[in-house]
Design a protein around this motif. Structure first.
Motif, PDB file in Angstrom:
ATOM      1  N   ALA A  95       0.847  -1.256   0.071  1.00  0.00           N
ATOM      2  CA  ALA A  95       0.031  -0.041   0.032  1.00  0.00           C
ATOM      3  C   ALA A  95       0.909   1.241  -0.108  1.00  0.00           C
ATOM      4  CB  ALA A  95      -1.143  -0.058   1.300  1.00  0.00           C
ATOM      5  N   SER A  96       1.813   1.017   0.647  1.00  0.00           N
ATOM      6  CA  SER A  96       2.927   2.428   0.942  1.00  0.00           C
ATOM      7  C   SER A  96       3.469   2.704  -0.428  1.00  0.00           C
ATOM      8  CB  SER A  96       3.999   2.246   1.781  1.00  0.00           C
ATOM      9  OG  SER A  96       4.894   1.116   1.671  1.00  0.00           O
ATOM     10  N   SER A  97       3.977   1.590  -1.341  1.00  0.00           N
ATOM     11  CA  SER A  97       4.306   1.737  -2.548  1.00  0.00           C
ATOM     12  C   SER A  97       3.349   2.226  -3.612  1.00  0.00           C
ATOM     13  CB  SER A  97       4.813   0.321  -3.261  1.00  0.00           C
ATOM     14  OG  SER A  97       5.940   0.020  -2.452  1.00  0.00           O
ATOM     15  N   ASN A  98       2.033   2.086  -3.419  1.00  0.00           N
ATOM     16  CA  ASN A  98       0.990   2.353  -4.146  1.00  0.00           C
ATOM     17  C   ASN A  98       0.867   3.961  -4.102  1.00  0.00           C
ATOM     18  OD1 ASN A  98       0.230   0.277  -5.856  1.00  0.00           O
ATOM     19  ND2 ASN A  98      -0.884  -0.496  -4.114  1.00  0.00           N
ATOM     20  N   ARG A  99       0.994   4.279  -2.667  1.00  0.00           N
ATOM     21  CA  ARG A  99       0.761   5.898  -2.535  1.00  0.00           C
ATOM     22  C   ARG A  99       2.209   6.473  -2.937  1.00  0.00           C
ATOM     23  NH1 ARG A  99      -0.887   3.322   2.690  1.00  0.00           N
ATOM     24  NH2 ARG A  99       1.338   3.714   3.645  1.00  0.00           N
ATOM     25  N   TRP A 100       3.283   5.956  -2.705  1.00  0.00           N
ATOM     26  CA  TRP A 100       4.434   6.663  -3.304  1.00  0.00           C
ATOM     27  C   TRP A 100       4.244   6.765  -4.869  1.00  0.00           C
ATOM     28  CZ3 TRP A 100       8.249   5.474  -7.131  1.00  0.00           C
ATOM     29  CH2 TRP A 100       9.217   6.328  -7.044  1.00  0.00           C
ATOM     30  N   LEU A 101       3.803   5.688  -5.491  1.00  0.00           N
ATOM     31  CA  LEU A 101       3.672   5.835  -6.997  1.00  0.00           C
ATOM     32  C   LEU A 101       2.791   7.054  -7.446  1.00  0.00           C
ATOM     33  CD1 LEU A 101       4.549   4.892  -9.836  1.00  0.00           C
ATOM     34  CD2 LEU A 101       2.867   3.134  -9.529  1.00  0.00           C
ATOM     35  N   ALA A 102       1.440   6.950  -6.660  1.00  0.00           N
ATOM     36  CA  ALA A 102       0.424   7.919  -7.039  1.00  0.00           C
ATOM     37  C   ALA A 102       1.159   9.336  -6.615  1.00  0.00           C
ATOM     38  CB  ALA A 102      -0.733   7.676  -6.068  1.00  0.00           C
ATOM     39  N   ARG A 103       1.740   9.464  -5.833  1.00  0.00           N
ATOM     40  CA  ARG A 103       2.156  10.998  -5.245  1.00  0.00           C
ATOM     41  C   ARG A 103       3.241  11.197  -6.592  1.00  0.00           C
ATOM     42  NH1 ARG A 103       5.450  11.919   0.237  1.00  0.00           N
ATOM     43  NH2 ARG A 103       6.897  10.496  -0.995  1.00  0.00           N
ATOM     44  N   GLN A 104       3.996  10.318  -6.949  1.00  0.00           N
ATOM     45  CA  GLN A 104       5.130  10.658  -8.213  1.00  0.00           C
ATOM     46  C   GLN A 104       4.073  11.061  -9.300  1.00  0.00           C
ATOM     47  OE1 GLN A 104       8.006  11.253  -6.388  1.00  0.00           O
ATOM     48  NE2 GLN A 104       8.843  10.215  -8.293  1.00  0.00           N
ATOM     49  N   LEU A 105       3.190  10.225  -9.828  1.00  0.00           N
ATOM     50  CA  LEU A 105       2.583  10.527 -10.981  1.00  0.00           C
ATOM     51  C   LEU A 105       1.888  11.788 -10.935  1.00  0.00           C
ATOM     52  CD1 LEU A 105       1.098   6.929 -11.527  1.00  0.00           C
ATOM     53  CD2 LEU A 105       2.995   7.944 -12.837  1.00  0.00           C
ATOM     54  N   ASN A 106       1.341  12.283  -9.909  1.00  0.00           N
ATOM     55  CA  ASN A 106       0.675  13.459  -9.664  1.00  0.00           C
ATOM     56  C   ASN A 106       1.280  14.605  -9.370  1.00  0.00           C
ATOM     57  OD1 ASN A 106      -2.134  12.392 -10.373  1.00  0.00           O
ATOM     58  ND2 ASN A 106      -1.538  11.012  -8.860  1.00  0.00           N
ATOM     59  N   ASP A 107       2.830  14.823  -9.171  1.00  0.00           N
ATOM     60  CA  ASP A 107       3.457  15.848  -8.361  1.00  0.00           C
ATOM     61  C   ASP A 107       3.964  16.539  -9.503  1.00  0.00           C
ATOM     62  OD1 ASP A 107       5.614  17.198  -7.642  1.00  0.00           O
ATOM     63  OD2 ASP A 107       6.325  15.785  -6.105  1.00  0.00           O
ATOM     64  N   PRO A 108       3.581  17.792  -9.645  1.00  0.00           N
ATOM     65  CA  PRO A 108       3.866  18.682 -10.674  1.00  0.00           C
ATOM     66  C   PRO A 108       5.279  18.921 -11.113  1.00  0.00           C
ATOM     67  CG  PRO A 108       2.983  19.950  -9.003  1.00  0.00           C
ATOM     68  CD  PRO A 108       2.738  18.393  -8.618  1.00  0.00           C
ATOM     69  N   TYR A 109       6.063  18.702  -9.910  1.00  0.00           N
ATOM     70  CA  TYR A 109       7.523  19.069  -9.998  1.00  0.00           C
ATOM     71  C   TYR A 109       8.248  17.772 -10.718  1.00  0.00           C
ATOM     72  CZ  TYR A 109       7.893  22.937  -6.882  1.00  0.00           C
ATOM     73  OH  TYR A 109       7.685  24.254  -6.570  1.00  0.00           O
ATOM     74  N   VAL A 110       7.559  16.639 -10.485  1.00  0.00           N
ATOM     75  CA  VAL A 110       8.122  15.418 -11.095  1.00  0.00           C
ATOM     76  C   VAL A 110       7.788  15.592 -12.537  1.00  0.00           C
ATOM     77  CG1 VAL A 110       8.003  12.981 -11.519  1.00  0.00           C
ATOM     78  CG2 VAL A 110       7.832  13.886  -9.180  1.00  0.00           C
ATOM     79  N   LYS A 111       6.604  15.986 -13.104  1.00  0.00           N
ATOM     80  CA  LYS A 111       6.326  16.212 -14.306  1.00  0.00           C
ATOM     81  C   LYS A 111       7.237  17.390 -15.077  1.00  0.00           C
ATOM     82  CE  LYS A 111       1.500  14.767 -13.471  1.00  0.00           C
ATOM     83  NZ  LYS A 111       0.075  15.291 -13.599  1.00  0.00           N
ATOM     84  N   GLN A 112       7.350  18.204 -14.307  1.00  0.00           N
ATOM     85  CA  GLN A 112       8.174  19.345 -14.868  1.00  0.00           C
ATOM     86  C   GLN A 112       9.593  19.196 -14.915  1.00  0.00           C
ATOM     87  OE1 GLN A 112       7.552  23.305 -12.729  1.00  0.00           O
ATOM     88  NE2 GLN A 112       9.175  24.329 -14.238  1.00  0.00           N
ATOM     89  N   ALA A 113      10.252  18.318 -14.140  1.00  0.00           N
ATOM     90  CA  ALA A 113      11.494  17.705 -14.217  1.00  0.00           C
ATOM     91  C   ALA A 113      11.738  16.914 -15.434  1.00  0.00           C
ATOM     92  CB  ALA A 113      11.942  16.945 -12.923  1.00  0.00           C
ATOM     93  N   LYS A 114      10.731  16.222 -15.751  1.00  0.00           N
ATOM     94  CA  LYS A 114      10.961  15.222 -16.934  1.00  0.00           C
ATOM     95  C   LYS A 114      10.854  15.961 -18.142  1.00  0.00           C
ATOM     96  CE  LYS A 114       8.964  11.160 -14.839  1.00  0.00           C
ATOM     97  NZ  LYS A 114       7.689   9.986 -15.191  1.00  0.00           N
ATOM     98  N   ALA A 115       9.933  17.240 -18.175  1.00  0.00           N
ATOM     99  CA  ALA A 115       9.838  17.941 -19.343  1.00  0.00           C
ATOM    100  C   ALA A 115      11.185  18.765 -19.695  1.00  0.00           C
ATOM    101  CB  ALA A 115       8.425  18.678 -19.186  1.00  0.00           C
TER     102      ALA A 115
END
Length: 224
Positions: free
Chosen positions: A20-40
């Motif tokens: 469950a903790s892995s799922n929460r971490w993954l969800a947070r990563q997928l919805n984190d605007p900084y993660v998306k901006q870093a990739k972009a």
């Protein structure tokens, strides 16, 4: 979209064997605007924005010529240094392997090892004017233990900075809630003209991490 018309964010499908903790971490990563901006923008990690924000506030990279990056993996902070100060010599160290970064010398070794400081200084070719550390110990789930382990790394980083920095240099390190402990804070205040704590906007709100920023290194004779 939800019935209210708001985007509820990306949902993570559960997978067999994933906690469950892995799922929460993954969800947070997928919805984190900084993660998306870093990739972009081509940054290796969202942590790049933390240094960008600290630099905007404190002018850390202005005129930097020699920089040591402690805990360099995966390389986001070194990327920022190279972009903001392309003329600077940059040397990094980490236990983890790091993909090469143009213009950066990387050592895969334990910073706590006796041979680490001489290796860093030898590659740098002179005294650093900036030492940055995003190091944190691997967590064991016990807050007090995790804090002590990470502060042990900070203590070693402070000692390295005080022993090697050029006069006028700066030091930045990750600490946690409560900031730098009294003894280390005393050492920093004795050796630097200004010492402040900051939590950059890119640090997650639920994270206990803070950064200590020490500027205007007095030099070993003046500070001791």
């Amino acid at each position: 979209m939800s019935r209210s018309g708001r985007d509820p964010g990306t949902r993570v499908k559960t997978a067999r064997g994933r906690s469950a903790s892995s799922n929460r971490w993954l969800a947070r990563q997928l919805n984190d605007p900084y993660v998306k901006q870093a990739k972009a923008e081509g940054w290796r990690s969202r942590a790049a924005f933390k240094l960008i924000e600290l630099d905007t506030r404190f002018g850390l990279l202005r005129g930097a010529r020699r920089v040591v990056d402690l805990g360099i993996a995966p390389g986001g902070w070194a990327q920022v240094v190279r972009k903001q100060s392309p003329q600077a010599e940059v040397v990094g160290i980490d236990l983890l392997p790091v993909e090469p970064i143009e213009g950066v010398t990387i050592f895969q070794m334990d910073f706590m090892a006796d041979e680490a400081p001489p290796a860093l200084l030898g590659a740098l070719g002179g005294a650093p004017d900036l030492v940055i550390s995003d190091m944190a110990a691997n967590t064991v789930g016990h807050k007090a233990t995790d804090h002590l382990r990470t502060m042990g790394l900070v203590e070693t980083a402070v000692d390295f900075a005080v022993q090697t920095l050029a006069p006028g240099g700066a030091f930045v390190a990750k600490v946690f809630a409560g900031g730098t402990d009294g003894e280390l804070l005393s050492i920093l205040k004795r050796n630097f003209k200004t010492v402040k704590h900051a939590k950059p906007p890119a640090s997650r709100k639920d994270s206990s991490e803070w950064y200590v920023i020490a500027q205007g290194f007095k030099g070993r004779e003046e500070g001791n």
